[in-house]
Enzyme design. Structure first.
Site, PDB file in Angstrom:
ATOM      1  N   ARG A  19      38.240   5.227  56.083  1.00  0.00           N
ATOM      2  CA  ARG A  19      39.012   4.965  57.296  1.00  0.00           C
ATOM      3  C   ARG A  19      40.010   3.759  57.014  1.00  0.00           C
ATOM      4  O   ARG A  19      41.133   3.973  57.623  1.00  0.00           O
ATOM      5  CB  ARG A  19      37.963   4.505  58.330  1.00  0.00           C
ATOM      6  N   ASN A  37      34.660   8.148  62.461  1.00  0.00           N
ATOM      7  CA  ASN A  37      33.477   8.909  61.652  1.00  0.00           C
ATOM      8  C   ASN A  37      33.058   9.896  62.634  1.00  0.00           C
ATOM      9  O   ASN A  37      32.946   9.485  64.078  1.00  0.00           O
ATOM     10  CB  ASN A  37      32.515   8.051  61.166  1.00  0.00           C
TER      11      ASN A  37
END
EC number: 3.6.1.7
Length: 90
Positions: A19, A37
């Site tokens: 990320r 996620n």
């Protein structure tokens, strides 16, 4: 032309800095949106920006952040434009 996409990334993409990598790469290509996620182990993104920058972003995402990650599949779907002034990690 501004393009907006949902991008789903599958592989070893959680717990490996993916990320953060996506956020840094989006900033490099002047894209806005977010990354998070998913419970199935994938990473989901909304990305918006110039078409050439989105293509470059996806090419970088396909490579992944490095040694501990592995990108098996990237799916891209056009979505409606959205409002955002940055690229956030959710």
């Amino acid at each position: 032309m501004i393009q907006s996409y949902r991008i789903d990334v599958y592989g070893i993409v959680q717990g490996v800095g993916f990320r953060w990598f996506a956020q840094q790469t989006a900033n490099k290509y002047h894209l806005v949106g977010w990354v998070c996620n998913n419970s199935n182990g994938s990473v989901e993104m909304r990305v918006q920006g110039q078409e050439t920058n989105v293509k470059a972003f996806i090419e970088a995402i396909n490579q992944g952040p490095g040694y501990y990650s592995r990108v098996d599949k990237v799916l891209k779907h056009a979505v409606a434009p959205f409002e955002s002034n940055n690229f956030a990690i959710k």
